[in-house]
Design a protein around this motif. Sequence first.
Motif, short mmCIF file in Angstrom:
data_model
loop_
_atom_site.label_atom_id
_atom_site.label_comp_id
_atom_site.label_asym_id
_atom_site.label_seq_id
_atom_site.Cartn_x
_atom_site.Cartn_y
_atom_site.Cartn_z
N ILE A 8 14.48 4.74 -6.90
CA ILE A 8 13.49 3.96 -6.14
C ILE A 8 12.33 4.85 -5.70
O ILE A 8 11.17 4.45 -5.81
N GLU A 9 12.64 6.03 -5.20
CA GLU A 9 11.58 6.96 -4.76
C GLU A 9 10.63 7.28 -5.89
O GLU A 9 9.40 7.27 -5.71
N LEU A 10 11.18 7.53 -7.05
CA LEU A 10 10.36 7.87 -8.22
C LEU A 10 9.43 6.71 -8.58
O LEU A 10 8.23 6.89 -8.76
N VAL A 11 9.99 5.53 -8.67
CA VAL A 11 9.19 4.36 -9.05
C VAL A 11 8.14 4.03 -7.99
O VAL A 11 7.01 3.68 -8.31
N LEU A 12 8.51 4.17 -6.71
CA LEU A 12 7.55 3.87 -5.64
C LEU A 12 6.49 4.94 -5.49
O LEU A 12 5.50 4.75 -4.78
N PRO B 180 0.82 -1.21 0.00
CA PRO B 180 0.00 0.00 0.00
C PRO B 180 0.86 1.27 0.00
O PRO B 180 2.02 1.25 0.42
N ALA B 181 0.28 2.37 -0.44
CA ALA B 181 1.01 3.63 -0.59
C ALA B 181 1.67 4.07 0.71
O ALA B 181 2.81 4.53 0.70
N GLU B 182 0.96 3.94 1.83
CA GLU B 182 1.54 4.41 3.10
C GLU B 182 2.78 3.60 3.50
O GLU B 182 3.68 4.12 4.16
N GLU B 183 2.85 2.37 3.07
CA GLU B 183 4.00 1.53 3.39
C GLU B 183 5.21 1.91 2.52
O GLU B 183 6.35 1.72 2.93
N ARG B 184 4.97 2.46 1.35
CA ARG B 184 6.08 2.82 0.46
C ARG B 184 6.98 3.89 1.08
O ARG B 184 8.20 3.84 0.93
N GLU B 185 6.38 4.85 1.78
CA GLU B 185 7.19 5.88 2.44
C GLU B 185 8.06 5.23 3.52
O GLU B 185 9.24 5.58 3.66
N ALA B 186 7.51 4.29 4.27
CA ALA B 186 8.28 3.59 5.29
C ALA B 186 9.43 2.80 4.65
O ALA B 186 10.51 2.70 5.23
N ALA C 203 9.08 16.05 -2.02
CA ALA C 203 9.06 16.71 -0.71
C ALA C 203 9.25 15.68 0.42
O ALA C 203 10.02 15.90 1.35
N VAL C 204 8.55 14.58 0.35
CA VAL C 204 8.68 13.53 1.36
C VAL C 204 10.08 12.93 1.31
O VAL C 204 10.72 12.72 2.34
N ALA C 205 10.58 12.67 0.11
CA ALA C 205 11.92 12.11 -0.04
C ALA C 205 12.97 13.05 0.55
O ALA C 205 13.88 12.60 1.23
N LYS C 206 12.82 14.35 0.32
CA LYS C 206 13.76 15.33 0.87
C LYS C 206 13.70 15.33 2.40
O LYS C 206 14.74 15.35 3.07
N ARG C 207 12.51 15.25 2.95
CA ARG C 207 12.36 15.21 4.41
C ARG C 207 13.06 13.97 4.98
O ARG C 207 13.81 14.07 5.96
N LEU C 208 12.84 12.82 4.37
CA LEU C 208 13.47 11.59 4.83
C LEU C 208 15.00 11.69 4.73
O LEU C 208 15.73 11.26 5.63
N HIS C 209 15.47 12.25 3.64
CA HIS C 209 16.92 12.44 3.42
C HIS C 209 17.48 13.35 4.49
O HIS C 209 18.51 13.05 5.10
#
Length: 149
Positions: free
Chosen positions: A126-130, A94-100, A135-141
């Motif tokens: 990977i971020e793009l494909v998932l 599911p989408a919410e799991e992809r961020e995790a 913005a979320v990717a930058k925050r995680l980084h």
Amino acid sequence: MLKRFIAFFQNPPAHEKPLPESDARHALGALMVRAAKADHTYLFEELQQIDKVLAERNGLNPVEAAKMRVECERLEAAMPPTEELAIILRNAVPAEEREAMVAALVRVVFADGIEHDEEDELLRQIELVLGVSAAVAKRLHDEAASKCG
């Protein structure tokens, strides 16, 4: 289970089916191994972080997590290209799991405290494909980088 997982990647029609939970867990573990190796090194800090993530996400003790990592290391060599695997995972979780999942990958690639262009590029792919937003990717980084330095 190893044989089922390898057969999964060798059987193209199976890509249309969602991954069973255990296979998705091993796929993420193998992807973490691949991400750790993206800079052509595989350091102890990265191994420790993979074990920690596997333990947290799967309710494992340290020995069980290390055993799972060893299975994932073997699987990583048999995996399809990273983009193809990310597409499989995108369709299986599911989408919410992809961020995790991305958060787990970021933790692994920054475990050694050094940013490598090869690892950053793999993470972006990977971020793009998932489907994880920039913005979320930058925050995680940024969260991972602040913990490293």
